[in-house]
Scaffold this motif. Structure first.
Motif, PDB file in Angstrom:
ATOM      1  N   ALA A   1      20.178 -89.000   5.274  1.00 58.90           N
ATOM      2  CA  ALA A   1      20.253 -88.081   6.409  1.00 58.90           C
ATOM      3  C   ALA A   1      21.079 -88.731   7.501  1.00 58.90           C
ATOM      4  N   MET A   2      21.977 -87.990   8.120  1.00 63.80           N
ATOM      5  CA  MET A   2      22.823 -88.551   9.167  1.00 63.80           C
ATOM      6  C   MET A   2      23.337 -87.450  10.079  1.00 63.80           C
ATOM      7  N   HIS A   3      23.945 -87.870  11.216  1.00 67.04           N
ATOM      8  CA  HIS A   3      24.451 -86.871  12.161  1.00 67.04           C
ATOM      9  C   HIS A   3      25.968 -86.906  12.281  1.00 67.04           C
ATOM     10  N   ASP A   4      26.599 -88.024  11.880  1.00 70.47           N
ATOM     11  CA  ASP A   4      28.043 -88.160  12.066  1.00 70.47           C
ATOM     12  C   ASP A   4      28.776 -87.421  10.945  1.00 70.47           C
ATOM     13  N   LEU A   5      29.315 -86.254  11.261  1.00 74.18           N
ATOM     14  CA  LEU A   5      29.929 -85.400  10.239  1.00 74.18           C
ATOM     15  C   LEU A   5      31.166 -86.060   9.637  1.00 74.18           C
ATOM     16  N   THR A   6      31.980 -86.718  10.477  1.00 70.93           N
ATOM     17  CA  THR A   6      33.196 -87.345   9.969  1.00 70.93           C
ATOM     18  C   THR A   6      32.861 -88.452   8.981  1.00 70.93           C
ATOM     19  N   ARG A   7      31.860 -89.280   9.353  1.00 72.11           N
ATOM     20  CA  ARG A   7      31.478 -90.362   8.448  1.00 72.11           C
ATOM     21  C   ARG A   7      30.923 -89.784   7.151  1.00 72.11           C
TER      22      ARG A   7
ATOM     23  N   LYS B   1      25.577 -91.362  -7.009  1.00 74.73           N
ATOM     24  CA  LYS B   1      26.471 -90.862  -5.952  1.00 74.73           C
ATOM     25  C   LYS B   1      25.745 -90.891  -4.604  1.00 74.73           C
ATOM     26  N   ILE B   2      26.539 -90.769  -3.548  1.00 77.29           N
ATOM     27  CA  ILE B   2      25.959 -90.667  -2.205  1.00 77.29           C
ATOM     28  C   ILE B   2      25.930 -89.204  -1.789  1.00 77.29           C
ATOM     29  N   THR B   3      24.768 -88.723  -1.423  1.00 76.67           N
ATOM     30  CA  THR B   3      24.641 -87.381  -0.877  1.00 76.67           C
ATOM     31  C   THR B   3      24.298 -87.503   0.603  1.00 76.67           C
ATOM     32  N   ALA B   4      25.126 -86.904   1.458  1.00 81.23           N
ATOM     33  CA  ALA B   4      24.833 -86.921   2.886  1.00 81.23           C
ATOM     34  C   ALA B   4      24.024 -85.683   3.229  1.00 81.23           C
TER      35      ALA B   4
ATOM     36  N   ILE C   1      16.436 -93.469  -0.501  1.00 82.64           N
ATOM     37  CA  ILE C   1      16.301 -92.324   0.390  1.00 82.64           C
ATOM     38  C   ILE C   1      16.355 -92.845   1.829  1.00 82.64           C
ATOM     39  N   LEU C   2      17.366 -92.440   2.567  1.00 79.37           N
ATOM     40  CA  LEU C   2      17.615 -93.017   3.890  1.00 79.37           C
ATOM     41  C   LEU C   2      17.565 -91.935   4.968  1.00 79.37           C
ATOM     42  N   ASP C   3      16.764 -92.179   6.023  1.00 84.30           N
ATOM     43  CA  ASP C   3      16.673 -91.219   7.124  1.00 84.30           C
ATOM     44  C   ASP C   3      17.349 -91.827   8.354  1.00 84.30           C
ATOM     45  N   GLU C   4      18.600 -91.480   8.574  1.00 83.74           N
ATOM     46  CA  GLU C   4      19.387 -92.015   9.688  1.00 83.74           C
ATOM     47  C   GLU C   4      19.238 -93.531   9.814  1.00 83.74           C
ATOM     48  N   PRO C   5      19.604 -94.256   8.769  1.00 83.92           N
ATOM     49  CA  PRO C   5      19.318 -95.706   8.723  1.00 83.92           C
ATOM     50  C   PRO C   5      20.219 -96.540   9.620  1.00 83.92           C
TER      51      PRO C   5
END
Lengths: 264, 328
Positions: free
Chosen positions: A208-214, A42-45, A175-179
């Motif tokens: 890890a990301m900042h766009d809540l909608t995405r 699964k994808i975990t944001a 593991i992705l940090d704001e990719p």
């Protein structure tokens, strides 16, 4: 789905577990007793304001720092202290911006993804094609735009991931940090499609990301961090306007399916 | 691949050509400068000088490649860690003790021991202070190296002020580096074997050096064990530079420029970069030694380090400009 219990879901066994993780840099506490389970396939944001502890959590997960207390378990064993050689075969990592202190070409950077793995020309080509880099393969990495560099780093991680189509028990972790922070919209969309495909092959993704909608759109689960604590659950459960206002300190509203900050 | 092989072939040919030139250059007070096959009596000296030049060039260039990879810094050279000032201080101290006690063997500065002790002491200190959380840290290493250099420099100046005039110029000449025309066979075999093994080990570490160009977290995440790899690079680079200093003093520029010249020809991947840099380094020193043999300014032989800097400096700037226009 609560985050601290392994018994509740009936899919494949969780292979990545964060267990009462705390970490401090001197007097500054970055993580406070964080526990969560990354759902396999699964994808975990991973969301939260700056300095909420996202990067520290990711660095603990990849075994780069030793937590002050608690542990991250990969296949039941703590990641910190395990040899990079073994970790690299289970887990690929994409930082926000990859620095390469040599004049490597795009292809040479992507080939580094196979550093401890058998040479596999096909996987390299596939990764380059998937990230639409075939026209850039011989260009120096340093001469690319930041968005293009992020695609190269993702391609490197793709080349590194275990081939889970052939062996689903060995599905990898990404593991992705704001990719995608510097990518144009088309490539962001392509990456979202790609990540979906990877989860179909059993790959577990933490991003890890900042766009809540995405995040609400693409993630199966959300980990929301605030001052070193973590709330886990589905986007609907976690991303309530009340909680977001509390965490980010600005009022939010849902408008046409998008989470927006309210300008009064 | 073929471009890289062409590059290696070119460097090999260049080294061979320069070695022949060095062998043939003849200068005597009567006939001046000429090219001639040397008499048996001279030939041994010239072959020794050529062999030593090649060994020193390979050592310094390989050391430079290792340190540029370790420190992730293209400006690193074997002497950035303070090794040359450490060795210099060792030699200066021995010379001073020799002068003060009337021991001519120590006074001459010909003994390799003090240079080696000074270099190893500095390496130990830099290693001890250049770590962060148990891991050798590029920034700490450079900063500690600069400070240790400055301290050794100050101590050398201190000893110089206490010394008579002759001793002062001797240490200056030593600090510029020179290629000896005769050397103890055991010493030659030791540094020769180390240079040969050093090039092979560094080649074997080529892929690890490629991976180490990434940031710490990333390098680990693709499977590199940073701790052991950085330690190996540090020890090997230090040993090669220290060994060459015991033979020739700290010869400037070779460890900095040879890796860059090699990169221009064969690209940044380390497995072939190491032998290419070694060939380039050997060529530069043989060329500088040939220049030092050919040019006479009425003040005796010039230290070879003057010519490596005079040839290497402009060449480095040319390479820098070319790298920029190539977008690399």
């Amino acid at each position: 789905m609560t985050s601290t219990s392994t018994e509740q879901h009936s899919g494949p066994a969780a292979s990545l577990v964060v267990d009462h993780l705390s970490h401090s840099y001197g007097d500054i506490v970055a993580l406070r007793q964080v526990s969560a389970i990354a759902q396999p396939g699964k994808i975990t944001a991973l969301l939260g304001p700056n300095a909420a502890g996202k990067s520290t959590l990711l660095r603990c997960i990849i075994g780069a720092i030793k937590p002050t207390s608690g542990r991250v378990l990969l296949d039941g064993k703590p990641t910190h202290g395990r040899s990079p050689y073994h970790l690299a075969q289970r887990m690929a990592y994409v930082p926000q911006r990859s620095t390469v202190a040599a004049a490597f070409t795009v292809r040479e950077v992507v080939e580094l993804g196979r550093y401890v793995l058998p040479r596999n020309h096909h996987r390299i080509e596939l990764a380059l094609q998937r990230m639409e880099l075939t026209d850039l393969v011989d260009r120096p990495y340093a001469a690319l735009s930041v968005g293009q560099q992020q695609r190269v780093t993702l391609a490197r991680a793709l080349a590194q991931l275990p081939n889970s189509i052939e062996d689903s028990a060995k599905a990898g972790h990404l593991i992705l940090d704001e990719p995608v922070s510097a990518m144009d919209l088309k490539h962001v969309r392509d990456v979202v499609v790609l990540l979906r495909e990877l989860t179909g092959q059993g790959v577990t993704i933490i991003m890890a990301m900042h766009d809540l909608t995405r995040a609400a759109d693409m993630a199966d689960d959300v980990w929301l961090m605030d001052e070193g604590t973590l709330i886990a659950g589905t986007a609907c459960d976690v991303l309530t306007v009340e909680r977001l206002q509390q965490v980010y300190g600005v009022p939010f509203e849902w408008l046409h399916g998008r989470l927006l900050t309210v300008n009064d | 691949m073929s471009r890289r092989m062409t590059g290696l072939g070119f460097l090999t040919a260049m080294l061979a050509g320069l070695a022949v030139l060095r062998l043939l250059i003849d200068r005597d007070p009567v006939h001046g400068l000429s090219l001639a096959w040397p008499d048996a009596s001279y030939a041994a000296f010239r072959w020794t000088a050529i062999l030593v030049s090649i060994i020193i060039g390979c050592s310094l260039a390989t050391s430079g490649v290792l340190l540029q990879a370790l420190l992730r810094n293209p400006l690193a050279s074997p002497f950035i860690l303070g090794l040359s000032s450490g060795a210099g201080l060792g030699v200066m101290t021995a010379m001073y003790i020799g002068f003060a006690t009337g021991n001519d063997a120590l006074r001459s500065g010909a003994n390799a021991g003090p240079a080696l002790i000074g270099a190893l002491l500095v390496l130990t200190v830099v290693y001890g202070l250049g770590r962060r959380r148990g891991l050798l840290d590029p920034l700490s290493l450079v900063l500690v190296g600069v400070v240790v250099s400055a301290i050794c420099g100050a101590l050398m100046m201190f000893l110089q002020r206490l010394s008579p005039e002759g001793l002062r110029s001797d240490i200056l000449i030593w600090m510029m580096g020179r290629i000896p025309q005769s050397i103890a066979t055991s010493h030659l075999i030791l540094v020769g074997a180390l240079a040969f093994l050093g090039v092979l080990i560094a080649m074997a570490m080529g892929r690890a050096m490629d991976a180490a160009t990434l940031g710490e977290d990333e390098a680990r995440s693709i499977g590199l064990s940073l701790g052991p790899v950085r330690l190996s690079m540090f020890v090997l680079a230090g040993a090669l530079a220290a060994a060459s200093v015991t033979v020739a003093g700290p010869i400037a520029f070779v460890g900095l420029i040879a890796p860059h010249a090699a990169r221009l020809l064969i690209g940044p991947r380390h497995t072939l970069l190491v032998p290419a840099a070694a060939l380039a380094g050997a060529s530069l020193i043989v060329a500088a030694d040939a220049a030092s043999q050919a040019l006479e300014f009425g003040a005796g032989r010039m230290p070879v380090g003057i010519f490596t800097a005079l040839i290497g400096g402009p060449a480095f700037i040319w390479i820098l400009k070319n790298r920029q226009t190539a977008g690399v």
